[in-house]
Design a protein around this motif. Structure first.
Motif, PDB file in Angstrom:
ATOM      1  N   GLY A  26       1.152  -1.324   0.027  1.00 37.12           N
ATOM      2  CA  GLY A  26       0.235   0.005  -0.314  1.00 37.12           C
ATOM      3  C   GLY A  26       0.477   1.207   0.262  1.00 37.12           C
ATOM      4  O   GLY A  26       2.453   1.377   0.213  1.00 37.12           O
ATOM      5  N   GLU A  27       0.408   2.657   0.120  1.00 35.55           N
ATOM      6  CA  GLU A  27       0.437   3.517  -0.488  1.00 35.55           C
ATOM      7  C   GLU A  27      -0.531   4.603   0.746  1.00 35.55           C
ATOM      8  O   GLU A  27      -1.737   4.537   0.702  1.00 35.55           O
ATOM      9  N   PHE A  28      -0.296   5.677   0.787  1.00 27.04           N
ATOM     10  CA  PHE A  28      -1.014   6.684   1.164  1.00 27.04           C
ATOM     11  C   PHE A  28      -1.045   8.368   1.097  1.00 27.04           C
ATOM     12  O   PHE A  28      -0.543   8.818   1.496  1.00 27.04           O
ATOM     13  N   ILE A  29      -1.966   7.864  -0.209  1.00 26.11           N
ATOM     14  CA  ILE A  29      -2.431   9.003  -0.822  1.00 26.11           C
ATOM     15  C   ILE A  29      -3.639  10.172  -0.576  1.00 26.11           C
ATOM     16  O   ILE A  29      -4.493   9.432  -0.414  1.00 26.11           O
ATOM     17  N   CYS A  61      -4.762   2.861   1.875  1.00 27.58           N
ATOM     18  CA  CYS A  61      -3.899   3.765   2.604  1.00 27.58           C
ATOM     19  C   CYS A  61      -3.547   2.630   3.752  1.00 27.58           C
ATOM     20  O   CYS A  61      -2.781   2.809   5.532  1.00 27.58           O
ATOM     21  N   SER A  62      -4.996   1.666   4.613  1.00 33.23           N
ATOM     22  CA  SER A  62      -4.859   1.499   5.863  1.00 33.23           C
ATOM     23  C   SER A  62      -3.506  -0.349   6.014  1.00 33.23           C
ATOM     24  O   SER A  62      -2.817  -0.567   6.480  1.00 33.23           O
ATOM     25  N   ARG A  63      -3.158   0.090   4.607  1.00 32.24           N
ATOM     26  CA  ARG A  63      -2.142  -1.113   4.197  1.00 32.24           C
ATOM     27  C   ARG A  63      -0.925  -1.049   4.837  1.00 32.24           C
ATOM     28  O   ARG A  63       0.165  -1.044   5.062  1.00 32.24           O
ATOM     29  N   TRP A  64      -0.777   0.559   3.740  1.00 34.44           N
ATOM     30  CA  TRP A  64       0.654   1.245   4.374  1.00 34.44           C
ATOM     31  C   TRP A  64       0.860   1.719   5.637  1.00 34.44           C
ATOM     32  O   TRP A  64       1.596   1.601   6.721  1.00 34.44           O
ATOM     33  N   LEU A  65      -0.267   1.724   6.837  1.00 34.58           N
ATOM     34  CA  LEU A  65      -0.751   2.197   8.002  1.00 34.58           C
ATOM     35  C   LEU A  65      -0.212   1.114   8.717  1.00 34.58           C
ATOM     36  O   LEU A  65       0.460   0.987   9.950  1.00 34.58           O
ATOM     37  N   GLY A  85      -8.956  -5.264  -2.861  1.00 36.94           N
ATOM     38  CA  GLY A  85      -8.024  -4.576  -2.405  1.00 36.94           C
ATOM     39  C   GLY A  85      -7.479  -6.034  -1.074  1.00 36.94           C
ATOM     40  O   GLY A  85      -5.955  -6.524  -0.612  1.00 36.94           O
ATOM     41  N   ALA A  86      -8.495  -7.320  -1.210  1.00 39.59           N
ATOM     42  CA  ALA A  86      -8.101  -8.239  -0.291  1.00 39.59           C
ATOM     43  C   ALA A  86      -6.771  -9.087  -1.995  1.00 39.59           C
ATOM     44  O   ALA A  86      -5.855  -9.958  -0.651  1.00 39.59           O
ATOM     45  N   ASP A  87      -7.324  -8.766  -2.591  1.00 40.40           N
ATOM     46  CA  ASP A  87      -6.016  -9.481  -3.605  1.00 40.40           C
ATOM     47  C   ASP A  87      -4.416  -9.393  -3.510  1.00 40.40           C
ATOM     48  O   ASP A  87      -3.821  -9.983  -3.217  1.00 40.40           O
ATOM     49  N   ARG A  88      -4.823  -7.652  -3.558  1.00 43.08           N
ATOM     50  CA  ARG A  88      -3.274  -6.947  -3.287  1.00 43.08           C
ATOM     51  C   ARG A  88      -3.060  -7.814  -1.627  1.00 43.08           C
ATOM     52  O   ARG A  88      -1.746  -7.860  -1.150  1.00 43.08           O
ATOM     53  N   ALA A  89      -3.311  -8.005  -0.950  1.00 42.49           N
ATOM     54  CA  ALA A  89      -3.057  -8.056   0.645  1.00 42.49           C
ATOM     55  C   ALA A  89      -2.707  -9.330   0.127  1.00 42.49           C
ATOM     56  O   ALA A  89      -1.835  -9.631   1.172  1.00 42.49           O
ATOM     57  N   PRO A  95       2.044  -6.826   8.426  1.00 38.40           N
ATOM     58  CA  PRO A  95       1.045  -6.763   8.769  1.00 38.40           C
ATOM     59  C   PRO A  95       0.499  -6.271   7.970  1.00 38.40           C
ATOM     60  O   PRO A  95      -1.130  -6.607   7.557  1.00 38.40           O
ATOM     61  N   ALA A  96       0.567  -5.622   6.289  1.00 40.28           N
ATOM     62  CA  ALA A  96      -0.290  -5.359   5.758  1.00 40.28           C
ATOM     63  C   ALA A  96      -1.148  -6.583   5.589  1.00 40.28           C
ATOM     64  O   ALA A  96      -1.760  -6.288   4.004  1.00 40.28           O
ATOM     65  N   SER A  97      -0.905  -8.068   5.313  1.00 44.91           N
ATOM     66  CA  SER A  97      -1.478  -9.090   5.304  1.00 44.91           C
ATOM     67  C   SER A  97      -2.628  -8.932   5.533  1.00 44.91           C
ATOM     68  O   SER A  97      -3.045 -10.060   5.066  1.00 44.91           O
ATOM     69  N   THR A  98      -2.483  -8.586   6.510  1.00 43.00           N
ATOM     70  CA  THR A  98      -3.280  -9.494   7.804  1.00 43.00           C
ATOM     71  C   THR A  98      -4.137  -7.854   7.903  1.00 43.00           C
ATOM     72  O   THR A  98      -5.526  -8.069   9.313  1.00 43.00           O
ATOM     73  N   VAL A  99      -4.800  -6.621   7.399  1.00 37.63           N
ATOM     74  CA  VAL A  99      -6.061  -5.212   7.812  1.00 37.63           C
ATOM     75  C   VAL A  99      -7.173  -5.854   8.087  1.00 37.63           C
ATOM     76  O   VAL A  99      -7.709  -6.608   6.268  1.00 37.63           O
TER      77      VAL A  99
END
Length: 252
Positions: A26-29, A61-65, A85-89, A95-99
């Protein structure tokens, strides 16, 4: 919901790279002007905090956080966006894989009172909800005392002008005070897309009415390095008037 479900793939083809939505981590823009949370730190230090993203889309954003030590929960009305989102995670590690990804309405958050330390929405559900005062009240309900609420939306003055990135988009055609929503209909006359207009004063009154204290209102200038267009956003318009408003509020 059905519009975002249908458009999820096309949306990520057009905007996914810029937003970092195609990145597993992720990223947070915050907005089309490219403000990055890593530079602006509008949410503050999130390490160890419970964070709710309202209108998360595919949750970059959540994955980045999550990678910064937060415990984010991403909420969106569209199952199509959440599936992306589930596919990217699923391609992420750490941590980004478990949001957690939650399908729910921004006006009826499925969480107990005082569940989160921070809530935010980066061009998420707020413009698409008629009762945005209700969304503010729900955000206040699920935040703990001292919590922070930050959200970005179309700058209200954009509603004055034609929705066009070029010179045509410099023509004022509507009243700033006309709160009629922007709507789109299918061939059968069914409403398929809507965005609701609120003035700056409306937004502030909604926040204050929900019990928040407005700490800052950011109107990003167009950065010199950014030469891309995104819908009505463009260097031409961005140099003249703001396209985004970011509200930073706290709950006493």
């Amino acid at each position: 919901r059905s519009w975002w479900d249908a458009e999820a793939g096309v949306y990520h083809e057009e905007h996914g790279d810029f937003l970092g939505a195609n990145s597993p981590d992720g990223e947070f823009i915050w907005c089309p002007e490219g403000l990055h949370e890593g530079d602006w730190n509008l949410l503050g230090d999130v390490a160890g905090l419970d964070v709710l993203e309202i209108g998360s889309g595919s949750a970059p954003c959540s994955r980045w956080l999550a990678g910064r030590g937060a415990r984010p929960v991403a909420l969106d009305l569209s199952i199509g966006m959440l599936r992306v989102g589930a596919d990217r995670a699923s391609r992420a590690s750490g941590p980004a894989s478990t949001v957690p990804l939650i399908q729910a309405d921004a006006g009826r958050l499925p969480f107990a009172d005082a569940s989160f330390d921070v809530a935010f929405s980066a061009f998420g559900g707020i413009p698409f909800v008629a009762d945005t005062a209700g969304v503010m009240a729900e955000a206040a309900r699920v935040l703990r005392p001292g919590g922070r609420f930050v959200f970005s939306v179309n700058h209200p003055m954009r509603w004055i002008f034609l929705d066009h990135p070029g010179p045509e988009g410099l023509l004022a055609v509507s009243s700033y005070f006309d709160r009629s929503p922007y709507t789109e209909y299918d061939d059968d006359g069914n409403l398929v897309y809507v965005e609701h207009h609120r003035t700056l004063g409306d937004r502030i009154r909604e926040l204050v009415g929900a019990g928040f204290v407005l700490e800052d209102l950011i109107e990003p200038e167009w950065p010199e390095w950014l030469d891309r267009e995104w819908g009505q956003w463009s260097p031409l318009r961005g140099e003249i008037f703001p396209g985004t408003a970011i509200f930073v509020a706290t709950l006493p």
